[in-house]
Design a protein around this motif. Structure first.
Motif, PDB file in Angstrom:
ATOM      1  N   SER A 219      47.243 -55.689  -4.106  1.00 20.68           N
ATOM      2  CA  SER A 219      46.266 -56.758  -4.333  1.00 20.68           C
ATOM      3  C   SER A 219      45.705 -57.289  -3.022  1.00 20.68           C
ATOM      4  N   LEU A 220      45.294 -56.384  -2.164  1.00 21.10           N
ATOM      5  CA  LEU A 220      44.837 -56.760  -0.832  1.00 21.10           C
ATOM      6  C   LEU A 220      43.571 -57.602  -0.885  1.00 21.10           C
ATOM      7  N   LYS A 221      43.486 -58.522   0.066  1.00 18.70           N
ATOM      8  CA  LYS A 221      42.346 -59.417   0.200  1.00 18.70           C
ATOM      9  C   LYS A 221      41.718 -59.233   1.577  1.00 18.70           C
ATOM     10  N   PRO A 222      40.433 -59.557   1.728  1.00 17.98           N
ATOM     11  CA  PRO A 222      39.811 -59.446   3.051  1.00 17.98           C
ATOM     12  C   PRO A 222      40.555 -60.227   4.127  1.00 17.98           C
ATOM     13  N   GLU A 223      41.152 -61.361   3.779  1.00 19.02           N
ATOM     14  CA  GLU A 223      41.887 -62.146   4.757  1.00 19.02           C
ATOM     15  C   GLU A 223      43.189 -61.495   5.205  1.00 19.02           C
ATOM     16  N   ASP A 224      43.580 -60.383   4.582  1.00 16.11           N
ATOM     17  CA  ASP A 224      44.731 -59.621   5.048  1.00 16.11           C
ATOM     18  C   ASP A 224      44.391 -58.736   6.241  1.00 16.11           C
ATOM     19  N   THR A 225      43.122 -58.644   6.587  1.00 15.14           N
ATOM     20  CA  THR A 225      42.697 -57.819   7.712  1.00 15.14           C
ATOM     21  C   THR A 225      43.335 -58.311   9.004  1.00 15.14           C
ATOM     22  N   ALA A 226      44.052 -57.431   9.692  1.00  9.08           N
ATOM     23  CA  ALA A 226      44.777 -57.797  10.902  1.00  9.08           C
ATOM     24  C   ALA A 226      45.459 -56.559  11.459  1.00  9.08           C
ATOM     25  N   VAL A 227      46.014 -56.696  12.651  1.00  9.34           N
ATOM     26  CA  VAL A 227      46.943 -55.707  13.175  1.00  9.34           C
ATOM     27  C   VAL A 227      48.337 -56.118  12.734  1.00  9.34           C
ATOM     28  N   TYR A 228      49.060 -55.194  12.140  1.00 12.78           N
ATOM     29  CA  TYR A 228      50.385 -55.465  11.612  1.00 12.78           C
ATOM     30  C   TYR A 228      51.450 -54.877  12.524  1.00 12.78           C
ATOM     31  N   TYR A 229      52.487 -55.668  12.805  1.00 11.11           N
ATOM     32  CA  TYR A 229      53.567 -55.290  13.698  1.00 11.11           C
ATOM     33  C   TYR A 229      54.905 -55.436  12.991  1.00 11.11           C
ATOM     34  N   CYS A 230      55.857 -54.593  13.347  1.00  4.94           N
ATOM     35  CA  CYS A 230      57.229 -54.804  12.920  1.00  4.94           C
ATOM     36  C   CYS A 230      58.085 -55.140  14.132  1.00  4.94           C
ATOM     37  N   LYS A 231      59.156 -55.880  13.891  1.00  2.00           N
ATOM     38  CA  LYS A 231      60.086 -56.269  14.943  1.00  2.00           C
ATOM     39  C   LYS A 231      61.507 -56.134  14.430  1.00  2.00           C
ATOM     40  N   GLY A 232      62.342 -55.455  15.208  1.00  5.22           N
ATOM     41  CA  GLY A 232      63.758 -55.352  14.909  1.00  5.22           C
ATOM     42  C   GLY A 232      64.531 -56.367  15.723  1.00  5.22           C
ATOM     43  N   THR A 233      65.452 -57.075  15.065  1.00  7.45           N
ATOM     44  CA  THR A 233      66.205 -58.135  15.725  1.00  7.45           C
ATOM     45  C   THR A 233      67.685 -58.043  15.397  1.00  7.45           C
ATOM     46  N   MET A 234      68.521 -58.085  16.417  1.00  6.40           N
ATOM     47  CA  MET A 234      69.955 -58.238  16.261  1.00  6.40           C
ATOM     48  C   MET A 234      70.449 -59.108  17.403  1.00  6.40           C
ATOM     49  N   THR A 235      70.996 -60.261  17.047  1.00  2.00           N
ATOM     50  CA  THR A 235      71.392 -61.267  18.031  1.00  2.00           C
ATOM     51  C   THR A 235      70.183 -61.584  18.911  1.00  2.00           C
ATOM     52  N   SER A 236      70.266 -61.338  20.210  1.00  4.35           N
ATOM     53  CA  SER A 236      69.166 -61.646  21.111  1.00  4.35           C
ATOM     54  C   SER A 236      68.310 -60.429  21.449  1.00  4.35           C
ATOM     55  N   ASN A 237      68.551 -59.317  20.804  1.00  5.48           N
ATOM     56  CA  ASN A 237      67.807 -58.090  21.085  1.00  5.48           C
ATOM     57  C   ASN A 237      66.624 -57.958  20.140  1.00  5.48           C
ATOM     58  N   ASP A 238      65.429 -57.929  20.698  1.00  3.42           N
ATOM     59  CA  ASP A 238      64.199 -57.781  19.936  1.00  3.42           C
ATOM     60  C   ASP A 238      63.465 -56.526  20.376  1.00  3.42           C
ATOM     61  N   TYR A 239      62.982 -55.756  19.396  1.00  4.18           N
ATOM     62  CA  TYR A 239      62.173 -54.576  19.670  1.00  4.18           C
ATOM     63  C   TYR A 239      60.906 -54.660  18.840  1.00  4.18           C
ATOM     64  N   TRP A 240      59.768 -54.536  19.504  1.00  6.32           N
ATOM     65  CA  TRP A 240      58.467 -54.620  18.859  1.00  6.32           C
ATOM     66  C   TRP A 240      57.793 -53.261  18.784  1.00  6.32           C
ATOM     67  N   GLY A 241      57.112 -53.017  17.675  1.00  5.91           N
ATOM     68  CA  GLY A 241      56.236 -51.869  17.585  1.00  5.91           C
ATOM     69  C   GLY A 241      54.877 -52.176  18.201  1.00  5.91           C
ATOM     70  N   GLN A 242      54.017 -51.168  18.257  1.00  9.36           N
ATOM     71  CA  GLN A 242      52.709 -51.312  18.879  1.00  9.36           C
ATOM     72  C   GLN A 242      51.626 -51.769  17.915  1.00  9.36           C
ATOM     73  N   GLY A 243      51.905 -51.752  16.636  1.00  6.81           N
ATOM     74  CA  GLY A 243      50.980 -52.270  15.648  1.00  6.81           C
ATOM     75  C   GLY A 243      50.136 -51.197  14.986  1.00  6.81           C
ATOM     76  N   THR A 244      49.683 -51.502  13.783  1.00  4.51           N
ATOM     77  CA  THR A 244      48.775 -50.637  13.050  1.00  4.51           C
ATOM     78  C   THR A 244      47.698 -51.500  12.399  1.00  4.51           C
ATOM     79  N   GLN A 245      46.464 -51.034  12.469  1.00  6.01           N
ATOM     80  CA  GLN A 245      45.327 -51.808  11.983  1.00  6.01           C
ATOM     81  C   GLN A 245      45.195 -51.687  10.470  1.00  6.01           C
ATOM     82  N   VAL A 246      45.041 -52.832   9.812  1.00  5.19           N
ATOM     83  CA  VAL A 246      44.726 -52.888   8.387  1.00  5.19           C
ATOM     84  C   VAL A 246      43.397 -53.600   8.221  1.00  5.19           C
ATOM     85  N   THR A 247      42.466 -52.952   7.547  1.00  2.00           N
ATOM     86  CA  THR A 247      41.157 -53.535   7.288  1.00  2.00           C
ATOM     87  C   THR A 247      40.906 -53.521   5.789  1.00  2.00           C
TER      88      THR A 247
END
Length: 120
Positions: free
Chosen positions: A89-117
């Motif tokens: 049920s996507l909406k135009p306002e969902d348009t953005a770059v989407y990122y995931c982040k893995g977290t354990m305690t103080s360790n964070d890992y970020w992805g580079q993102g993927t564009q959703v339009t």
């Protein structure tokens, strides 16, 4: 090499669907909480969903921002070391770059993102 890679973005029509993937290498997502974030042009990055680690015999509890609740679903496939974000049920306002982040305690890992339009 520790890395998170998002994929599955692209163009969808309003009311359509996309499934994003967050694939890990160099570490095991089973032990990590995974957050999904998005950032639209001119906007701050916001967290829209997360799933807790799979420790404890479950695949984790899920949480959703009100703006996506009932439309987006996060899940994990431990065998593939991948977390998914099913977007319906996507909406135009969902348009953005989407990122995931893995977290354990103080360790964070970020992805580079993927564009959703989302546009007709």
């Amino acid at each position: 090499q520790v890395q998170l890679v998002e994929s599955g973005g692209g163009l969808a029509q309003p009311g359509g669907s996309l499934r994003l993937s967050c694939a890990a290498s160099g570490f095991t997502l089973y032990y990590y909480a995974i957050g999904w974030f998005r950032q639209a042009p001119g906007k701050e990055r916001e967290r829209i969903s997360c799933i807790s680690s799979a420790i404890g015999g479950t695949n984790g509890k899920t949480y959703y921002e009100d703006s996506v609740k009932g439309r987006f679903t996060v899940s994990r496939d431990n065998a593939k070391n991948t977390v998914y974000l099913q977007m319906d049920s996507l909406k135009p306002e969902d348009t953005a770059v989407y990122y995931c982040k893995g977290t354990m305690t103080s360790n964070d890992y970020w992805g580079q993102g993927t564009q959703v339009t989302v546009s007709s």
